[in-house]
Scaffold this active site. Structure first.
Site, mmCIF file in Angstrom:
data_model
loop_
_atom_site.group_PDB
_atom_site.id
_atom_site.type_symbol
_atom_site.label_atom_id
_atom_site.label_comp_id
_atom_site.label_asym_id
_atom_site.label_seq_id
_atom_site.Cartn_x
_atom_site.Cartn_y
_atom_site.Cartn_z
ATOM 1 N N HIS A 375 103.797 22.392 -5.285
ATOM 2 C CA HIS A 375 102.723 21.435 -5.591
ATOM 3 C C HIS A 375 101.381 21.806 -4.976
ATOM 4 O O HIS A 375 100.484 20.971 -4.940
ATOM 5 C CB HIS A 375 103.087 20.033 -5.107
ATOM 6 C CG HIS A 375 104.280 19.446 -5.777
ATOM 7 N ND1 HIS A 375 104.185 18.612 -6.874
ATOM 8 C CD2 HIS A 375 105.598 19.574 -5.519
ATOM 9 C CE1 HIS A 375 105.405 18.249 -7.243
ATOM 10 N NE2 HIS A 375 106.285 18.822 -6.442
ATOM 11 N N LYS A 566 91.911 8.568 -4.799
ATOM 12 C CA LYS A 566 92.886 9.622 -4.488
ATOM 13 C C LYS A 566 92.787 9.868 -2.992
ATOM 14 O O LYS A 566 91.903 9.322 -2.333
ATOM 15 C CB LYS A 566 92.569 10.901 -5.271
ATOM 16 C CG LYS A 566 91.105 11.352 -5.144
ATOM 17 C CD LYS A 566 90.805 12.599 -5.962
ATOM 18 C CE LYS A 566 90.664 12.332 -7.448
ATOM 19 N NZ LYS A 566 91.224 13.353 -8.293
ATOM 20 N N ARG A 567 93.707 10.674 -2.451
ATOM 21 C CA ARG A 567 93.589 11.019 -1.040
ATOM 22 C C ARG A 567 92.213 11.637 -0.766
ATOM 23 O O ARG A 567 91.643 12.305 -1.633
ATOM 24 C CB ARG A 567 94.699 12.007 -0.642
ATOM 25 C CG ARG A 567 96.066 11.359 -0.559
ATOM 26 C CD ARG A 567 96.077 10.216 0.446
ATOM 27 N NE ARG A 567 95.985 10.730 1.799
ATOM 28 C CZ ARG A 567 97.015 10.866 2.620
ATOM 29 N NH1 ARG A 567 98.230 10.508 2.246
ATOM 30 N NH2 ARG A 567 96.851 11.347 3.836
ATOM 31 N N LYS A 572 89.017 17.937 -2.891
ATOM 32 C CA LYS A 572 88.875 16.976 -3.999
ATOM 33 C C LYS A 572 87.416 16.564 -4.203
ATOM 34 O O LYS A 572 87.058 15.935 -5.182
ATOM 35 C CB LYS A 572 89.745 15.746 -3.753
ATOM 36 C CG LYS A 572 91.255 16.048 -3.781
ATOM 37 C CD LYS A 572 92.063 14.805 -3.437
ATOM 38 C CE LYS A 572 93.548 15.072 -3.268
ATOM 39 N NZ LYS A 572 94.268 15.250 -4.563
ATOM 40 N N THR A 674 97.453 13.587 -11.109
ATOM 41 C CA THR A 674 98.191 12.681 -11.992
ATOM 42 C C THR A 674 97.394 11.393 -12.212
ATOM 43 O O THR A 674 97.565 10.739 -13.240
ATOM 44 C CB THR A 674 99.576 12.335 -11.407
ATOM 45 O OG1 THR A 674 99.427 12.048 -10.013
ATOM 46 C CG2 THR A 674 100.542 13.489 -11.582
ATOM 47 N N LYS A 678 96.584 8.762 -15.614
ATOM 48 C CA LYS A 678 96.641 7.294 -15.664
ATOM 49 C C LYS A 678 95.336 6.739 -16.220
ATOM 50 O O LYS A 678 95.339 5.818 -17.048
ATOM 51 C CB LYS A 678 96.907 6.723 -14.261
ATOM 52 C CG LYS A 678 98.272 7.125 -13.710
ATOM 53 C CD LYS A 678 98.418 6.888 -12.203
ATOM 54 C CE LYS A 678 99.617 7.684 -11.691
ATOM 55 N NZ LYS A 678 99.679 7.747 -10.215
HETATM 56 C C1 26Q Z 1 104.528 18.786 4.790
HETATM 57 C C2 26Q Z 1 104.982 19.110 6.057
HETATM 58 C C3 26Q Z 1 104.743 18.275 7.143
HETATM 59 C C4 26Q Z 1 104.061 17.068 6.922
HETATM 60 C C5 26Q Z 1 103.613 16.739 5.661
HETATM 61 C C6 26Q Z 1 103.836 17.596 4.586
HETATM 62 C C7 26Q Z 1 103.345 17.239 3.235
HETATM 63 C C8 26Q Z 1 103.528 15.958 2.739
HETATM 64 C C9 26Q Z 1 103.054 15.608 1.470
HETATM 65 C C10 26Q Z 1 102.709 18.168 2.430
HETATM 66 C C11 26Q Z 1 102.231 17.816 1.176
HETATM 67 C C12 26Q Z 1 102.412 16.540 0.684
HETATM 68 C C13 26Q Z 1 101.946 16.097 -0.632
HETATM 69 C C14 26Q Z 1 101.382 16.876 -1.537
HETATM 70 C C15 26Q Z 1 100.908 16.356 -2.829
HETATM 71 O O1 26Q Z 1 100.901 15.163 -3.074
HETATM 72 N N1 26Q Z 1 100.507 17.250 -3.738
HETATM 73 C C16 26Q Z 1 100.043 16.817 -5.050
HETATM 74 O O2 26Q Z 1 101.153 16.795 -5.915
HETATM 75 C C17 26Q Z 1 100.806 16.234 -7.171
HETATM 76 C C18 26Q Z 1 102.078 16.138 -7.997
HETATM 77 O O3 26Q Z 1 102.467 17.402 -8.419
HETATM 78 C C19 26Q Z 1 99.737 17.051 -7.847
HETATM 79 O O4 26Q Z 1 99.349 16.369 -9.014
HETATM 80 C C20 26Q Z 1 98.526 17.229 -6.934
HETATM 81 O O5 26Q Z 1 97.609 18.127 -7.519
HETATM 82 C C21 26Q Z 1 98.984 17.759 -5.583
HETATM 83 O O6 26Q Z 1 97.887 17.811 -4.686
#
Ligand code: 26Q
Length: 833
Positions: A375, A566-567, A572, A674, A678
């Site tokens: 991702h 979004k975050r 972004k 995503t 929406k």
């Molecule tokens: C990993 C290790 C330790 C702590 C936290 C994490 C961690 C947690 C969540 C790393 C990444 C995430 C989340 C990533 C994320 O939401 N990515 C998004 O995924 C969406 C679904 O595929 C995409 O549409 C977005 O582009 C992407 O940024």
């Protein structure tokens, strides 16, 4: 604690119950029964919570009978199954979704109406299940909805965090985090299943021993164990009798552990140990980029992987009597990013150490059952764990990882003899002062499928981040463009629009979104356009009310609702959005307002608590909002608000009420997005870069219905070497004025230098996000937006076309692609009683 060692009995009198009626009268009588006898409430009831609870229990019964039938169907057919492993499931609320998918929304509304209760009032009581950070977690939730709707035998596996994503408050323009104790009032949607508790090992060491049959085996000893107790959540399909399962694990201390410490006489130590065990599932990590080196996070990841694989293998051993011949043909694990990728060595461990398999057979099975979804394209976000920490916490797992790596590297060296640099690049272990375990490489080596989440992203994975692996195994790489579920993201959140669409083309589009294409022809019908416009205005009023209560800012519904939620992340580029806002403000101040389009700009999102720059961006948005909103010269021409605590439930009000969706990431950085989908489904137009799924959205709606701007991913890479923001600013009078307003402290009068880090980032030739590079192009695109909005008829036509062309972005299509190309599961029809 329940264990499976208790005696089982099969009382012949316990036959299946007749199906529960679904009409309003029976819902009413069950509601009253729960309210009175289960909850002990009466006419003096003081809170709507109990009404919500009574309705939830009434609905839950109807889910439960379909759930059991689905379980039987899957068990008795011996069908192949899929498992979606994810550290995050951002489910949001469940009541409305269950009513919709069971097809009893109208009956429930009627039942409550008869009692003098409004359904919305009850729905609003429910807390979001916020067990995720953002896109990746919400994607998992949409996937479950589509798997159930397509009747695929897929289980979700995750963690039951006691505290979900933090709640965000804004105090003096700054983010303040508060804990989200979402389970405080209980959770009517979960079913504890202590009989499927698993034991998870940590620490200790591994040793060889000779088994009863004389073979050399390995066992993991002197470990500190933790129990994993499953809580099951029903996942109903759309009106099809299927109810799948999301199984969330909660950590619990073992009895034996407590007793050991207790007998040693150290009571306090024993309680502390219990805490250490139960801490594992206490809280969701609120970072959406990897936070390296946190032991507790690695414990969470292994905890999920181990509990899940033991659960699946145990079920297999019971049903198939320990014959693993068909295991690989009957099971598929989809890894949601690298977070659960300990599943690879864990399956090896279980097959070898518990099931007595040799390496080769275990490896055959493992690499035929694991599939990995990536991702992110940001190299710095790839997960790595310091090898010493990994080995200390998971000694047996590290041993297996090292063996996987040794065998893998010998494969690399026979493919590219003598290419030592490549060996080093591809090794699962990164060399260095402290060697690191590269989780993505572990996932790639252990999987038969590796996919990205949008066409561009998958292409860039193969050409860039994972190039070496693509050269070795091109057949493993594939694309699965993301989607969102139309049940929550159109039907539930936009009843006005859904009603109109259904009136025109019937309701087939709800489970086959390509059908929504048919409304494109209505774009030429003035009567239809008027109704479309009226629905949008009503949804804008609803959003405006939310902004009023949450931000104290008035958004007049006549203005263009321009939204970015979004975050908060530098890539972004919320900054680009604010620079545009400051530019508009500057134009108003200079009286450059001929042919002006009134705008209401809404920005929302959470910053990772340790991400200082993201937090400063939030502060800037809030400060700019205060200056703009309180300037009488500005009036309705421009309104700006920062919406606190953006969430799934907030998005259900936001996307139907938006005119313009801001998708501003630096090209090549957003894997998919995503939220963009929406907004599109709900008739917002997109202003966006050629990044992630924006590219495919533009392809679907046509370039004339999409406001594109900015450098392409290739141009970004090209320009980086000679990037000169100072030059860009000096040649652009508008950007110069914007930067001057920032520099002179116009938005931080009492806090000199506050925004210097932001100013410096924009002006740095090393700005990885190249904000200044896309400023001019963004401003020009926004001008086209403003002009287009003045032609209400034309705008409405474009809005209709956006919704009409959103069919591709249903997760039903995405999941069908996963199933056709990766999982190969059979749909399992369930008899609807
Ligand atoms: C990993 C290790 C330790 C702590 C936290 C994490 C961690 C947690 C969540 C790393 C990444 C995430 C989340 C990533 C994320 O939401 N990515 C998004 O995924 C969406 C679904 O595929 C995409 O549409 C977005 O582009 C992407 O940024």
């Amino acid at each position: 604690m329940l264990t499976h060692k208790r005696k089982t009995i099969h009382p012949p009198g316990l036959t299946e119950l007749p199906p529960l009626p679904m009409d309003a009268a029976s819902l009413t009588s069950d509601f009253r029964r729960y309210f009175t006898y289960n909850l002990g409430q009466d006419k003096y009831c003081r809170t709507t919570y109990f009404y919500y609870k009574a309705l939830a229990l009434t609905v839950r019964d109807r889910l439960m009978e379909r759930w059991t039938r689905t379980r039987y169907a899957h068990l008795e057919s011996n069908c192949k199954r899929g498992y979606y492993l994810s550290l995050e499931f951002l489910m949001g609320r469940s009541l409305g979704n269950a009513l919709l998918n069971l097809g009893i929304n109208d009956d429930a509304t009627e039942a409550l109406h008869g009692l003098g209760i409004k359904l919305e009032d009850l729905s609003d009581v429910e807390q979001d299940a916020g067990l995720g950070n953002g896109g990746l977690g919400r994607l998992a939730a949409c996937f479950l909805d589509s798997c159930a709707t397509l009747q695929l035998p897929v289980m979700g596996y995750g963690i039951r965090y006691e505290y979900g994503m933090f709640r965000q408050r804004i105090v003096d323009g700054r983010q303040v985090e508060e804990p989200d104790h979402w389970l405080r009032d209980g959770n009517p949607w979960e079913q504890e299943r202590p009989e499927y508790t698993q034991r998870i090992r940590f620490g200790g060491h591994s040793e060889q021993y000779r088994s009863d049959s004389g073979e050399i085996r390995v066992r993991w000893v002197a470990s500190r164990d933790v129990l994993a107790v499953p809580y099951d959540i029903p996942i109903p399909g759309y009106r099809n009798g299927t109810v799948n399962t999301l199984r969330l694990w909660k950590a619990a201390a073992t009895d034996a552990f407590d007793l050991g410490e207790f007998n040693a006489g150290d009571y306090a130590e024993s309680v502390a140990t219990k805490n250490e065990a139960e801490n594992i599932t206490m809280v969701l990590y609120p970072n959406d980029a990897s936070e390296n080196g946190k032991v507790l996070r690695l414990r969470q990841q292994y905890f999920l992987a181990s509990a899940t694989l033991q659960d699946v293998v145990n079920r297999w051993v019971v049903v198939r009597k320990g014959d693993f011949k068909d295991f690989a043909a009957s099971n598929c694990f989809q890894l949601n990013d690298t977070h659960p990728s300990c599943a690879v060595p864990e399956l090896m461990r279980i097959l070898m150490d518990h099931q007595g398999m040799g390496w080769d057979q275990a490896w055959e099975i493992t690499r035929q059952t694991m599939a990995y979804t990536n991702h992110t394209l940001l190299p710095e976000a790839l997960e790595k764990w310091p090898l010493p920490l990994f080995g200390h916490l998971l000694p047996r797992i590290l041993e297996i990882v090292l063996e996987i790596n040794a065998r893998f590297l010998s494969e690399v060296s026979s493919h590219w003899p003598g290419d030592n640099q490549r060996m080093q690049r591809m090794s699962i272990i990164e060399e260095g002062a402290v060697p690191q375990v590269r989780m993505a490489y572990l996932a790639i080596v252990g999987s038969f499928s590796i996919n990205g989440v949008a066409a561009l992203h998958s292409q860039l994975l193969a050409e860039g981040l994972f190039k070496d692996f693509y050269e070795l195994w091109p057949h493993k790489f594939n694309n699965k463009t993301n989607g969102v579920t139309p049940r929550r993201w159109i039907v539930r959140c936009n009843p006005g629009l859904s009603g109109l669409v259904t009136e025109k083309i019937g309701d087939g589009w709800i489970s086959d979104l390509q059908q929504i294409k048919q409304i494109a022809t209505c774009a030429d019908d003035p009567g239809f356009r008027q109704r479309w416009y009226d629905i949008k205005q009503a949804n804008k009023e609803r959003l405006s009310a939310l902004v009023q209560t949450q931000c104290g800012v008035t958004f007049p519904a006549a203005g263009l609702f321009d939204v970015q939620v979004k975050r908060i992340h530098e890539y972004k580029r919320q900054l680009l959005n604010i620079l545009h806002v400051i530019h508009l403000y500057d134009r108003i101040k200079r009286g450059d307002t001929e042919g002006w389009t009134n705008r209401c700009v809404l920005i929302g999102g959470k910053a990772a608590p340790g991400y200082a720059m993201a937090k400063l961006i939030i502060k800037l948005v809030n400060n700019v909002a205060r200056v703009v909103n309180s300037d009488p010269l500005v009036g309705d021409k421009l309104k700006v608000a920062f919406l606190p605590n953006y969430s799934v439930t907030a998005m259900e009000v936001i996307c139907p009420g938006s005119d313009l969706s801001e998708q501003l990431s630096t090209a090549g950085k957003e894997a998919s997005g995503t939220g963009n989908m929406k907004f599109m489904m709900n008739g917002a137009l997109t202003i966006g870069t050629l990044d992630g799924a924006n590219i495919e959205i533009r392809e679907e709606v046509g370039e004339e219905n999409f406001f594109m701007f900015g450098l392409t991913a290739a141009e970004v890479d090209e320009m980086r070497w000679q990037y000169d923001p100072h030059g860009i600013i000096s040649r652009d009078a508008d950007l110069q004025r914007v930067m001057n307003l920032l520099r002179c402290g116009h938005f931080n009068l009492f806090d000199a230098g506050l925004f210097d880090p932001i100013i410096n980032a924009i002006c740095s030739p090393h700005d990885p996000w190249m904000v200044a590079a896309d400023f001019r192009s963004f401003i020009e695109a926004q001008k086209r937006v403003a002009a287009a909005y003045q032609d209400r008829d034309q705008w409405t036509r474009m809005s209709i076309i956006n919704t009409a062309c959103s069919g591709k972005f249903s997760t039903d299509r995405t999941i069908n692609d996963y199933n056709q190309e990766i999982w190969r599961l059979q749909a399992m029809p369930i008899k609807v009683a």
